[in-house]
Structure formats: C-alpha cells, structure tokens
Design an enzyme around this catalytic site. Structure first.
Site, PDB file in Angstrom:
ATOM      1  N   CYS A 199      14.754  10.902   6.146  1.00  0.00           N
ATOM      2  CA  CYS A 199      14.677  10.652   7.590  1.00  0.00           C
ATOM      3  C   CYS A 199      16.049  10.868   8.218  1.00  0.00           C
ATOM      4  O   CYS A 199      16.167  11.170   9.391  1.00  0.00           O
ATOM      5  CB  CYS A 199      14.169   9.246   7.852  1.00  0.00           C
ATOM      6  SG  CYS A 199      15.165   8.009   7.035  1.00  0.00           S
TER       7      CYS A 199
ATOM      8  N   GLU B 253      10.192  17.163  13.937  1.00  0.00           N
ATOM      9  CA  GLU B 253      10.675  16.800  12.605  1.00  0.00           C
ATOM     10  C   GLU B 253       9.893  17.627  11.586  1.00  0.00           C
ATOM     11  O   GLU B 253       8.681  17.481  11.455  1.00  0.00           O
ATOM     12  CB  GLU B 253      10.464  15.304  12.330  1.00  0.00           C
ATOM     13  CG  GLU B 253      11.087  14.894  11.010  1.00  0.00           C
ATOM     14  CD  GLU B 253      10.772  13.457  10.593  1.00  0.00           C
ATOM     15  OE1 GLU B 253       9.608  13.051  10.678  1.00  0.00           O
ATOM     16  OE2 GLU B 253      11.715  12.756  10.169  1.00  0.00           O
TER      17      GLU B 253
ATOM     18  N   LYS C   5       0.872  -1.183   0.000  1.00  0.00           N
ATOM     19  CA  LYS C   5       0.000   0.000   0.000  1.00  0.00           C
ATOM     20  C   LYS C   5       0.905   1.228   0.000  1.00  0.00           C
ATOM     21  O   LYS C   5       1.369   1.660   1.040  1.00  0.00           O
ATOM     22  CB  LYS C   5      -0.910   0.013   1.235  1.00  0.00           C
ATOM     23  CG  LYS C   5      -2.022   1.032   1.125  1.00  0.00           C
ATOM     24  CD  LYS C   5      -2.232   1.878   2.375  1.00  0.00           C
ATOM     25  CE  LYS C   5      -1.117   2.822   2.664  1.00  0.00           C
ATOM     26  NZ  LYS C   5      -0.888   3.899   1.689  1.00  0.00           N
TER      27      LYS C   5
ATOM     28  N   GLU D 173       9.584   1.756  11.154  1.00  0.00           N
ATOM     29  CA  GLU D 173      10.755   2.632  11.016  1.00  0.00           C
ATOM     30  C   GLU D 173      10.233   4.047  10.835  1.00  0.00           C
ATOM     31  O   GLU D 173       9.507   4.323   9.878  1.00  0.00           O
ATOM     32  CB  GLU D 173      11.617   2.176   9.837  1.00  0.00           C
ATOM     33  CG  GLU D 173      12.202   0.778  10.035  1.00  0.00           C
ATOM     34  CD  GLU D 173      12.963   0.634  11.344  1.00  0.00           C
ATOM     35  OE1 GLU D 173      13.753   1.534  11.682  1.00  0.00           O
ATOM     36  OE2 GLU D 173      12.762  -0.373  12.048  1.00  0.00           O
TER      37      GLU D 173
HETATM   38  P1  NAD Z   1       3.413   9.013   6.725  1.00  0.00           P
HETATM   39  O1  NAD Z   1       3.437   8.468   8.106  1.00  0.00           O
HETATM   40  O2  NAD Z   1       2.495  10.131   6.421  1.00  0.00           O
HETATM   41  O3  NAD Z   1       3.025   7.847   5.697  1.00  0.00           O
HETATM   42  C1  NAD Z   1       3.767   6.651   5.608  1.00  0.00           C
HETATM   43  C2  NAD Z   1       2.905   5.587   4.981  1.00  0.00           C
HETATM   44  O4  NAD Z   1       1.820   5.301   5.844  1.00  0.00           O
HETATM   45  C3  NAD Z   1       2.283   5.997   3.650  1.00  0.00           C
HETATM   46  O5  NAD Z   1       2.213   4.882   2.792  1.00  0.00           O
HETATM   47  C4  NAD Z   1       0.906   6.411   4.066  1.00  0.00           C
HETATM   48  O6  NAD Z   1      -0.005   6.336   3.000  1.00  0.00           O
HETATM   49  C5  NAD Z   1       0.597   5.377   5.118  1.00  0.00           C
HETATM   50  N1  NAD Z   1      -0.488   5.678   6.042  1.00  0.00           N
HETATM   51  C6  NAD Z   1      -1.016   6.876   6.392  1.00  0.00           C
HETATM   52  N2  NAD Z   1      -1.998   6.711   7.295  1.00  0.00           N
HETATM   53  C7  NAD Z   1      -2.096   5.387   7.539  1.00  0.00           C
HETATM   54  C8  NAD Z   1      -2.909   4.598   8.393  1.00  0.00           C
HETATM   55  N3  NAD Z   1      -3.836   5.138   9.184  1.00  0.00           N
HETATM   56  N4  NAD Z   1      -2.729   3.256   8.377  1.00  0.00           N
HETATM   57  C9  NAD Z   1      -1.801   2.688   7.592  1.00  0.00           C
HETATM   58  N5  NAD Z   1      -0.991   3.385   6.775  1.00  0.00           N
HETATM   59  C10 NAD Z   1      -1.149   4.724   6.741  1.00  0.00           C
HETATM   60  O7  NAD Z   1       4.911   9.366   6.354  1.00  0.00           O
HETATM   61  P2  NAD Z   1       5.425  10.039   4.998  1.00  0.00           P
HETATM   62  O8  NAD Z   1       5.103  11.486   5.029  1.00  0.00           O
HETATM   63  O9  NAD Z   1       4.997   9.234   3.831  1.00  0.00           O
HETATM   64  O10 NAD Z   1       7.005   9.836   5.127  1.00  0.00           O
HETATM   65  C11 NAD Z   1       7.831  10.704   5.823  1.00  0.00           C
HETATM   66  C12 NAD Z   1       8.191  10.122   7.171  1.00  0.00           C
HETATM   67  O11 NAD Z   1       8.850   8.875   6.995  1.00  0.00           O
HETATM   68  C13 NAD Z   1       9.157  10.990   7.940  1.00  0.00           C
HETATM   69  O12 NAD Z   1       8.764  11.035   9.290  1.00  0.00           O
HETATM   70  C14 NAD Z   1      10.484  10.250   7.790  1.00  0.00           C
HETATM   71  O13 NAD Z   1      11.423  10.518   8.810  1.00  0.00           O
HETATM   72  C15 NAD Z   1      10.028   8.836   7.792  1.00  0.00           C
HETATM   73  N6  NAD Z   1      11.010   7.927   7.203  1.00  0.00           N
HETATM   74  C16 NAD Z   1      11.693   7.068   8.030  1.00  0.00           C
HETATM   75  C17 NAD Z   1      12.647   6.223   7.499  1.00  0.00           C
HETATM   76  C18 NAD Z   1      13.410   5.256   8.377  1.00  0.00           C
HETATM   77  O14 NAD Z   1      14.052   4.360   7.841  1.00  0.00           O
HETATM   78  N7  NAD Z   1      13.343   5.387   9.688  1.00  0.00           N
HETATM   79  C19 NAD Z   1      12.919   6.251   6.143  1.00  0.00           C
HETATM   80  C20 NAD Z   1      12.207   7.143   5.326  1.00  0.00           C
HETATM   81  C21 NAD Z   1      11.248   7.974   5.873  1.00  0.00           C
END
Ligand code: NAD
Length: 515
Positions: free
Chosen positions: A321, A416, A206, A287
């Site tokens: 991240c 962040e 997804k 993560e």
């Molecule tokens: P996000 O949390 O908004 O979304 C991440 C994923 O979760 C997307 O696919 C989104 O569609 C999905 N999602 C949203 N609501 C959901 C729900 N209720 N249930 C299930 N899935 C849901 O994050 P983002 O804006 O896409 O990404 C940026 C974030 O990711 C930043 O905080 C960044 O630091 C983090 N990140 C972490 C790593 C790591 O390895 N630790 C790597 C890359 C990005």
C-alpha cells in the site's frame, strides 16, 4: 518495568553465507510440507467442513501450498458463540496478564521466524528479505502492543470535584472481525488481531482467500503461546459466503479491516446499518489503498532519487500500500532522473521467490490480468520507458514497468494498480509537483528528495500523506517508530504501530461516587 525495553526485531543479512544457508534449509523444510490440509479453528477446536480453498504458489502455478477448510453459515454462528463465550472470561483478565501471552507469541515467532518467512516465500512470492521483514513486523506488533496496553489499565486523569470520587477507565468492547489483505499476510493479520485482543476483546479472523495457509499457521502459533480457547478464531473460505455475512452480523461489535477502497467502502456502508437484535453501533476501522508519490526536486541528489524510487516502486513487485506508483520530477532534473531510473529498473532480476529474485511473481491471475490491462492502457496514455508486459516463466511474472511523460489525468496516474508499474510525471517546479501529488483522493505515503530546506519544510506542512518520507524510500514503516496509516480515501487513520492504536478497540466508562 514489566518487560525489557521495546526494540524493533532486526532483519537478516543474506550476504552472510551462514544466514543464507540457514534460510535455504528452512525453505527446504517448508517445501517438504507443501500441499497439506488445514482446519478452521473455532473455540480452540479444529473444524473441518468437507470443502476446501486451495492456495497455490504465485511463482509456480501448479504448486499447491496447501488447502484450508471452507467455512459456511453454520461455522459463522459457532465462531460467534465461541468468541463471545471466551470474551466473558478474557475481558476480565488483567492487562498485564493479557500482555504476557503476546510477548510469548513474539518469542514463539522469533524461534520459528525462518520457517514462517519460508511460508511467505511460497504462499505470496516474497523474496528472502521481504519475507523476513514481514515476520519481523509481526513480532514487533506483539512486543509493541504488549507494552502500549499496560498504561490503558490506569484511569484517565480527570479533575477533582468536592465530595466525590470520579474515575474514567477503559474497557474492551466485545467480539471483533479481523479482515486483513494478502500482501502483508502475516504482519497485518497479526497486528490487526493482537491489538484488539490484548486490550480484552476476542476476534474472528477472516483472512484473504489468496493467502489462507499462513492464517492456519498463525493458529498453531497462538496455541503454542497458550492463549485461551476462543480468543482467536479462524474462519477461512469464500468472500461471497463470509464477507457480508460477518460484517452484517448483529453480534459483530467492530471490524478491523485492511484492504482496498472498494471493499473498505462496502464495509463502511454495511456496518452503519443496525440489524434486529444488535445492541450497539459497530465501529469500523478501515485502512485502505494508496497512489503514493515521490517528488524529486531540482536540488535533489539524482542517484539518491533514482535508487529511492526504484526501491519504493518494485519491492514485493509494487504490491505494498506504501509503494511508490507516481514519480513526480521537476523539469530541471527530469531527464537525468529518468535515465537512472531506467537503468536501475533494468538491472532488477525477475524470477521465483525461492531463488531470491528482486522482483517475483504477482499474487494471482486476477491481479496479473488487471496489472497487464493497466500496462496496455498506459501504452496509449504515455511513453513506455521500460518493461511493459509479462516476463514469462511458470508463474504470474510481470516485468517492472515505467511510463514517462504521463498526463495528470491518465488512468495509470490515478488508479491504484498494485503491481510493478510506475508513472513518471513532469512538474514545472516544486509547487507544481506538490499540487500534482496532492491531487489524488489517496493520502497514504509520500516522499520528497530535495536539498532545499524551504521545500522540505513546505512538504512537511502541505504534502497530504499519512506517512511522509524525506530523502529516503517511502516503504518499510517500522512498528513503534513510524506509526502507519493514511487519510482521505486511504483510510480511517488508526495508525497501526502507533501509541494510540489500542484505544480504538476500547470504550470509556466514568464512575462517580458521592461520599
Ligand atoms: P481486498 O479489499 O480485495 O481484500 C481485503 C480483505 O477483505 C480480504 O481479507 C478479503 O477477503 C476481504 N473481503 C473481500 N470482500 C469482502 C466483503 N464483501 N466483506 C468483507 N471482507 C471482504 O484487498 P486485497 O487485494 O486483499 O489487498 C490489497 C489492498 O490492501 C490494496 O488496496 C492496498 O493498498 C491495501 N492495503 C492497505 C494497507 C494500509 O495500511 N492502508 C496495508 C496493506 C494493504
């Protein structure tokens, strides 16, 4: 040995005119394909639903990259059926048999790597090098996990017991959800999907609604690599419809998530609930975000410090991240470092990714508004050194921004922001700098620029970061070289690209026979 030795996929040198020209041809090829429609993939079938999610180029708000079908409750059930049906067969394949299509997938991506990178330029506004690095990482995940899967076919060593044979082996778990973020739209999607799959699980992917077209492209690659139908399934659509429904589903066995703390914590809590008809405790791998700090010590090479800071802060517009968002500088070199950071930041070009600027557009309007909100807050909390607002143009462009003299408790020093915004904090000495760095609820990446051996060793021991970098930039972890992932609120520390990653997606079974 089954496969040739692992090595990281090289990036590309765009100062070479032939490489540049070749990439620009790939961009032209993809530009001609923008605006098409893409289906869901369920059990190997392409499924259209009549409603679409639209993906636009962040650098040109009116340029449609593509439309993907929106899944609903019906497609969730179909995908669950297809994934479990495929699991019955795929889970019985030998480890090497499953590893080969991964190596094939890597080969397919390598042959199409410029084209894939070009899609990232348009869908996520990555400049050329960032886009190639994303594709290279995706290739690395396939090659690395194909190799690290092989020893998991062997039983674990256990002690002998008289008159008995005892074996402890690993087995896959079932159907998992793969929920990647938009920022490493190919690499993280690929890595978090192929890892569970190579050890015998099947998955429903997804992707982020911000970058769904690359997910549809990934399904083309999977088909080209020859994976059986139903091993990878793709559900694109709205989070409000798909998110909780998939996480809560009693037939979801595990969730492999990368994203923000807010979503990760929500998944953590919801996945703990056992629903009627559910026969297991779900595993959730989460993560999450970072507020990553680079410390500059009194003994530091100022030029190295400033260059490392600016590269770590503004690569891909700070939307990593691992990006440096806190620069903690000890008093003795504070003014000198600030002056060089300002100069190097102001030398960065801002503009569209297809023109290969240093800093391109941020992902979408929501992020744009959020980042500008923090910039406005920063103007009240600290001293604006450079940047500080929109950069104009047809897309979501923000000037690379640095705030100086930021108090430890300021919102821009704690939250962040996930954009091109840096907070510079002044520390009395190295110990104070370390105390500030560790005063965060995040612990993802971090770094120290120092020539003082005692301080470097202290940082190795005490700096709270899943990935700590000394005397270099703090982004760009390589698969198989720098296993990646944090602790504290940065996540469950599965360490993507690390030797123990695949074990997360298996359970152990012990068989005892008495003769
Ligand atoms: P996000 O949390 O908004 O979304 C991440 C994923 O979760 C997307 O696919 C989104 O569609 C999905 N999602 C949203 N609501 C959901 C729900 N209720 N249930 C299930 N899935 C849901 O994050 P983002 O804006 O896409 O990404 C940026 C974030 O990711 C930043 O905080 C960044 O630091 C983090 N990140 C972490 C790593 C790591 O390895 N630790 C790597 C890359 C990005």
């Amino acid at each position: 040995m089954l496969f040739e030795p692992y090595r990281n996929e090289p990036f590309a040198d765009f100062s070479d005119p032939a490489t540049l020209a070749s990439f620009q041809r790939a961009l032209a090829g993809v530009r001609a394909q923008l605006g098409r429609d893409y289906p869901l993939t369920i059990g190997g079938e392409q499924v259209v639903t009549g409603s679409f999610l639209e993906s636009y180029d962040p650098a040109r708000k009116d340029r449609l990259v593509g439309r993907v079908a929106k899944a609903g409750p019906r497609e969730i059930e179909r995908a669950m059926d297809a994934a479990w049906e495929a699991y019955a067969d795929w889970s019985r394949w030998g480890m090497a048999e499953r590893a080969r299509p991964l190596v094939k997938l890597a080969a397919v991506m390598r042959r199409r790597r410029e084209e894939l990178a070009a899609w990232l330029v348009f869908e996520a506004s990555k400049n050329y090098l960032e886009a190639i690095a994303d594709v290279a990482e995706a290739i690395d995940f396939c090659e690395y996990y194909a190799r690290t899967a092989l020893p998991l076919a062997e039983p674990l060593p256990t002690y002998a017991h008289p008159g008995e044979e005892n074996t402890t082996t690993f087995q896959p778990m079932g159907v998992g959800l793969v929920i990647p973020p938009w920022n490493f739209l190919l690499a993280i999607l690929v890595g978090t999907a192929v890892g569970p799959v190579v050890v015998g699980n099947t998955v429903i992917i997804k992707p982020s609604p911000a970058t769904p077209v690359i997910a549809a492209k990934f399904m083309e690659l999977v088909a080209e690599a020859g994976f059986p139908a139903g091993v990878f399934n793709l559900l694109t659509g709205d989070d409000a419809v798909l998110g909780d429904a998939l996480v809560d589903h009693p037939r979801t066995r595990f969730i492999n998530f990368t994203g923000s703390v807010a979503t990760g914590v929500r998944i953590f809590e919801r996945s703990a609930k056992v629903h009627p008809g559910q026969h297991w405790l779900k595993r959730a791998f989460l993560e999450m975000g970072g507020k990553d700090a680079l410390i500059v010590d009194a003994s530091a090479d100022v030029e190295l410090a400033a260059a490392s800071a600016v590269a770590s802060a503004f690569g891909f517009q700070g939307q990593k991240c691992s990006a440096m968002s806190r620069l903690i500088v000890v008093d003795a070199v504070y003014d000198a470092v600030l002056e060089r950071v300002k100069a190097l930041t102001e030398a960065l070009s801002v503009g569209p990714a297809d023109d290969n600027h240093d800093v391109c557009a941020v992902i979408n309007e929501r992020q744009y508004v959020k980042i500008l909100g923090y910039i406005e807050a920063g103007k009240n909390e600290a001293r604006l050194l450079t940047g500080g607002g929109p950069a104009g143009g047809d897309g979501w462009f923000i000037r690379p921004t640095v705030f100086a003299d930021v108090p430890v408790g300021a919102s821009i020093a704690c939250d962040e922001i996930f954009g091109p915004v840096v907070s510079v904090l002044r520390a009395r000495d190295f110990d104070h700098a370390l105390e500030i760095a560790n005063g965060s609820s995040y612990a993802l990446t971090g770094g120290v620029i120092s020539e003082d051996r005692r301080n470097l060793e202290k940082a190795r021991r005490e700096f709270q970061a899943g990935n700590l970098y000394l005397n270099r930039k703090i982004t760009g972890a390589l698969v198989g070289v720098q296993p990646f992932g944090g602790f504290k609120m940065s996540g469950s520390n599965t360490k993507a690209g690390g030797p123990d990653y695949l074990r997360n997606f298996m359970e152990m079974k012990t068989v005892t026979e008495r003769f």
